[in-house]
Design a protein around this motif. Structure first.
Motif, PDB file in Angstrom:
ATOM      1  N   MET A  50      12.165 -28.116  11.049  1.00  0.00           N
ATOM      2  CA  MET A  50      11.016 -27.773  11.808  1.00  0.00           C
ATOM      3  C   MET A  50      11.054 -27.072  13.064  1.00  0.00           C
ATOM      4  SD  MET A  50       7.198 -29.113  11.343  1.00  0.00           S
ATOM      5  CE  MET A  50       7.186 -29.080   9.710  1.00  0.00           C
ATOM      6  N   GLU A  51      10.734 -25.941  13.321  1.00  0.00           N
ATOM      7  CA  GLU A  51      11.037 -25.548  14.862  1.00  0.00           C
ATOM      8  C   GLU A  51       9.597 -25.856  15.526  1.00  0.00           C
ATOM      9  OE1 GLU A  51      11.620 -21.107  14.122  1.00  0.00           O
ATOM     10  OE2 GLU A  51      11.892 -21.754  12.121  1.00  0.00           O
TER      11      GLU A  51
ATOM     12  N   LEU B  50       5.139 -18.643  15.225  1.00  0.00           N
ATOM     13  CA  LEU B  50       4.076 -19.458  14.531  1.00  0.00           C
ATOM     14  C   LEU B  50       2.871 -18.627  14.372  1.00  0.00           C
ATOM     15  CD1 LEU B  50       2.968 -22.084  13.533  1.00  0.00           C
ATOM     16  CD2 LEU B  50       2.826 -22.776  15.944  1.00  0.00           C
TER      17      LEU B  50
ATOM     18  N   LEU C 192      -2.671 -26.900   8.005  1.00  0.00           N
ATOM     19  CA  LEU C 192      -1.448 -27.585   7.718  1.00  0.00           C
ATOM     20  C   LEU C 192      -0.274 -27.049   8.675  1.00  0.00           C
ATOM     21  CD1 LEU C 192      -1.391 -28.365   3.803  1.00  0.00           C
ATOM     22  CD2 LEU C 192      -1.560 -29.967   5.650  1.00  0.00           C
ATOM     23  N   THR C 193      -0.209 -25.683   8.730  1.00  0.00           N
ATOM     24  CA  THR C 193       0.886 -25.012   9.547  1.00  0.00           C
ATOM     25  C   THR C 193       0.672 -25.331  10.791  1.00  0.00           C
ATOM     26  OG1 THR C 193       0.858 -23.177   7.903  1.00  0.00           O
ATOM     27  CG2 THR C 193       2.120 -22.855   9.837  1.00  0.00           C
TER      28      THR C 193
ATOM     29  N   TYR D 109       1.557 -29.389  11.500  1.00  0.00           N
ATOM     30  CA  TYR D 109       2.959 -29.723  11.316  1.00  0.00           C
ATOM     31  C   TYR D 109       3.818 -28.914  12.431  1.00  0.00           C
ATOM     32  CZ  TYR D 109       1.954 -32.663   7.637  1.00  0.00           C
ATOM     33  OH  TYR D 109       1.461 -33.735   6.790  1.00  0.00           O
ATOM     34  N   PHE D 110       3.524 -27.730  12.929  1.00  0.00           N
ATOM     35  CA  PHE D 110       4.349 -27.306  14.045  1.00  0.00           C
ATOM     36  C   PHE D 110       3.817 -27.416  15.282  1.00  0.00           C
ATOM     37  CE2 PHE D 110       5.708 -24.701  10.235  1.00  0.00           C
ATOM     38  CZ  PHE D 110       6.916 -24.777  10.243  1.00  0.00           C
TER      39      PHE D 110
ATOM     40  N   LYS E  15       2.111 -32.483  15.544  1.00  0.00           N
ATOM     41  CA  LYS E  15       1.219 -33.277  14.747  1.00  0.00           C
ATOM     42  C   LYS E  15      -0.146 -33.747  15.698  1.00  0.00           C
ATOM     43  CE  LYS E  15       4.278 -34.911  11.217  1.00  0.00           C
ATOM     44  NZ  LYS E  15       5.003 -36.090  10.734  1.00  0.00           N
TER      45      LYS E  15
ATOM     46  N   PHE F 179      -6.694 -34.498   5.115  1.00  0.00           N
ATOM     47  CA  PHE F 179      -6.306 -35.214   3.876  1.00  0.00           C
ATOM     48  C   PHE F 179      -6.896 -34.356   2.766  1.00  0.00           C
ATOM     49  CE2 PHE F 179      -8.736 -37.536   0.656  1.00  0.00           C
ATOM     50  CZ  PHE F 179      -7.461 -38.309   0.143  1.00  0.00           C
TER      51      PHE F 179
ATOM     52  N   ARG G  96      -3.797 -31.859   2.250  1.00  0.00           N
ATOM     53  CA  ARG G  96      -2.808 -32.387   1.831  1.00  0.00           C
ATOM     54  C   ARG G  96      -3.093 -32.538   0.218  1.00  0.00           C
ATOM     55  NH1 ARG G  96      -2.814 -36.225   6.277  1.00  0.00           N
ATOM     56  NH2 ARG G  96      -1.244 -35.654   7.698  1.00  0.00           N
TER      57      ARG G  96
ATOM     58  N   GLN H 231      -3.899 -42.654  -0.108  1.00  0.00           N
ATOM     59  CA  GLN H 231      -4.039 -41.516   1.044  1.00  0.00           C
ATOM     60  C   GLN H 231      -2.699 -41.569   1.835  1.00  0.00           C
ATOM     61  OE1 GLN H 231      -7.609 -41.880   3.278  1.00  0.00           O
ATOM     62  NE2 GLN H 231      -6.842 -40.572   4.884  1.00  0.00           N
TER      63      GLN H 231
ATOM     64  N   LEU I 279       0.285 -40.154  -0.006  1.00  0.00           N
ATOM     65  CA  LEU I 279      -0.204 -38.671   0.083  1.00  0.00           C
ATOM     66  C   LEU I 279       0.477 -38.118   1.384  1.00  0.00           C
ATOM     67  CD1 LEU I 279      -1.147 -36.032  -1.489  1.00  0.00           C
ATOM     68  CD2 LEU I 279      -3.120 -36.611  -0.125  1.00  0.00           C
TER      69      LEU I 279
ATOM     70  N   ILE J 128       3.621 -35.353   1.983  1.00  0.00           N
ATOM     71  CA  ILE J 128       3.683 -34.064   2.603  1.00  0.00           C
ATOM     72  C   ILE J 128       4.317 -33.874   3.973  1.00  0.00           C
ATOM     73  CG2 ILE J 128       1.702 -32.253   3.394  1.00  0.00           C
ATOM     74  CD1 ILE J 128       1.642 -32.761   0.386  1.00  0.00           C
TER      75      ILE J 128
ATOM     76  N   MET K  57       6.755 -31.253   4.482  1.00  0.00           N
ATOM     77  CA  MET K  57       6.601 -30.136   5.392  1.00  0.00           C
ATOM     78  C   MET K  57       7.971 -30.230   6.464  1.00  0.00           C
ATOM     79  SD  MET K  57       4.049 -28.508   4.869  1.00  0.00           S
ATOM     80  CE  MET K  57       3.379 -27.686   6.121  1.00  0.00           C
ATOM     81  N   VAL K  58       8.855 -31.075   6.262  1.00  0.00           N
ATOM     82  CA  VAL K  58       9.903 -31.052   7.126  1.00  0.00           C
ATOM     83  C   VAL K  58      10.791 -29.889   6.805  1.00  0.00           C
ATOM     84  CG1 VAL K  58      12.029 -32.196   7.832  1.00  0.00           C
ATOM     85  CG2 VAL K  58       9.943 -33.655   7.746  1.00  0.00           C
TER      86      VAL K  58
ATOM     87  N   ASP L 155       9.684 -27.097   5.943  1.00  0.00           N
ATOM     88  CA  ASP L 155       9.009 -25.925   6.048  1.00  0.00           C
ATOM     89  C   ASP L 155       9.524 -24.943   7.130  1.00  0.00           C
ATOM     90  OD1 ASP L 155       7.030 -24.006   5.525  1.00  0.00           O
ATOM     91  OD2 ASP L 155       5.489 -24.834   6.955  1.00  0.00           O
ATOM     92  N   THR L 156       9.642 -23.779   7.044  1.00  0.00           N
ATOM     93  CA  THR L 156      10.116 -22.935   8.155  1.00  0.00           C
ATOM     94  C   THR L 156       9.122 -21.939   8.430  1.00  0.00           C
ATOM     95  OG1 THR L 156      11.185 -21.583   6.344  1.00  0.00           O
ATOM     96  CG2 THR L 156      12.566 -23.255   7.585  1.00  0.00           C
ATOM     97  N   LEU L 157       9.159 -21.281   9.665  1.00  0.00           N
ATOM     98  CA  LEU L 157       8.349 -20.192  10.308  1.00  0.00           C
ATOM     99  C   LEU L 157       8.764 -18.917   9.597  1.00  0.00           C
ATOM    100  CD1 LEU L 157       7.870 -21.015  13.719  1.00  0.00           C
ATOM    101  CD2 LEU L 157       6.144 -21.544  12.152  1.00  0.00           C
ATOM    102  N   GLU L 158       7.794 -18.070   9.464  1.00  0.00           N
ATOM    103  CA  GLU L 158       8.182 -16.891   9.155  1.00  0.00           C
ATOM    104  C   GLU L 158       8.408 -15.931  10.414  1.00  0.00           C
ATOM    105  OE1 GLU L 158       7.912 -16.164   5.696  1.00  0.00           O
ATOM    106  OE2 GLU L 158       6.793 -18.169   5.311  1.00  0.00           O
TER     107      GLU L 158
END
Lengths: 192, 132
Positions: free
Chosen positions: A1-2, A31, A140-141, A144-145, A148, A169, A172, B4, B7, B11, B15-16, B18-21
């Motif tokens: 993850m960047e 981003l 979410l995006t 996580y980017f 957090k 929550f 997710r 919770q 979950l 996630i 999400m680790v 996950d990459t950016l567009e």
């Protein structure tokens, strides 16, 4: 993850230094574009909104008060620009209601996801995020980017931290449910 | 609560990967082009009055001057045009002589005038900075 650590020299940008501004664009464009794409679900529109976001940043950089991180300010502009565009195109996404998943289901899904190749996992994840509502996918995006950071996220989305937690929550849970639905039943059978 | 947490863990783990567009290659260039047009928009000086109106005002003033000079040359100060002009001068001096201002009032007016001038200078500087 960047993740992004670049802090621009705001004064240089105000003074018209285009090199500094282009560094700023380069460091945040991915981003901003990702959030726009995930909210608008259209590459052309996302690109346009992302560009407009930076033009707005350029126009109003003098009004940046510094009470939040510079990136938070940019993402807030981007998020609001996307909301404006969504209102304009009236692309109200239908949000499916999802039942809560049981602990066993989550654990099964986790086992399956562990077995999938990273590249494929990323592809599946992108598809599933694409099926989320604009606000869930942005949430979410950005979460996580953006390390957090609930405090910064609450500033971007103009919500309280508690509200962000609740929304996170729910987002997710929706993502997990979509993942379960999207994953090939064969895959689940093989790995689960 | 356990549900919770599970979950969240799932996630988080997911999400680790996950990459950016990435936007188009000339994204930054396009943004810079747009900002250049914003800059030039900012630099455009727009006068309060349009050019044609200024020219018209100058033409009217010049017209009256030429007319006055011509009259003076041809018929001298005895012309009714100059007589009326003189009447206006007499009336205004009579009118203003009716007022007598106290020293405090005079100082107040002078200070207000100075403040307006100062304010104008500050505002001018402010707008010049915004245009720059």
């Amino acid at each position: 993850m960047e993740q992004n650590q670049y802090q621009p020299n705001v004064q240089l940008i105000i003074n018209g230094n285009s090199q500094e501004f282009s560094k700023l664009v380069d460091s945040h464009k991915n981003l901003v574009f990702t959030v726009a794409l995930r909210m608008l679900k259209n590459t052309e529109e996302a690109e346009e909104v992302a560009q407009d976001t930076f033009v707005k940043v350029f126009k109003s950089i003098k009004s940046f008060k510094g009470d939040s991180k510079f990136s938070t300010w940019i993402y807030r502009i981007a998020y609001n620009s996307c909301l404006d565009r969504l209102k304009k195109i009236k692309k109200a996404q239908q949000i499916k209601s999802f039942d809560e998943m049981s602990g066993v289901e989550i654990s099964d899904l986790s086992t399956v996801l562990d077995a999938i190749e990273r590249e494929e996992k990323s592809k599946v994840l992108k598809q599933c995020i694409g099926l989320l509502s604009p606000s869930d996918s942005a949430l979410l995006t950005l979460f996580y980017f953006e390390e957090k950071n609930l405090n910064e996220l609450s500033k971007i989305l103009n919500l309280t931290e508690n509200n962000v937690k609740v929304k996170l929550f729910r987002a997710r849970a929706r993502l997990a449910k979509i993942l379960k639905e999207r994953l090939n039943p064969e895959t689940i059978k093989n790995y689960g | 609560m356990d549900n919770q947490e599970e979950l969240e863990k799932l996630i988080d783990k997911l999400m680790v990967s996950d990459t950016l567009e990435t936007p188009s290659l000339n994204f930054t260039k396009k943004v810079l082009e747009k900002t250049i047009s914003v800059k030039s928009e900012r630099l455009v000086y727009k006068p309060l009055l349009p050019k044609w109106l200024l020219l018209l005002a100058v033409a009217v003033v010049v017209g009256f001057l030429v007319y006055g000079i011509n009259l003076y040359i041809t018929s001298g100060i005895s012309n009714p045009y100059f007589k009326d002009l003189n009447k206006v001068g007499i009336w205004s001096s009579n009118f203003f002589s009716q007022f007598s201002l106290s020293k405090t009032m005079t100082y107040a007016i002078v200070i207000s005038g100075l403040m307006v001038c100062l304010h104008t200078l500050v505002l001018k500087k402010y707008f010049e900075n915004r245009l720059a």
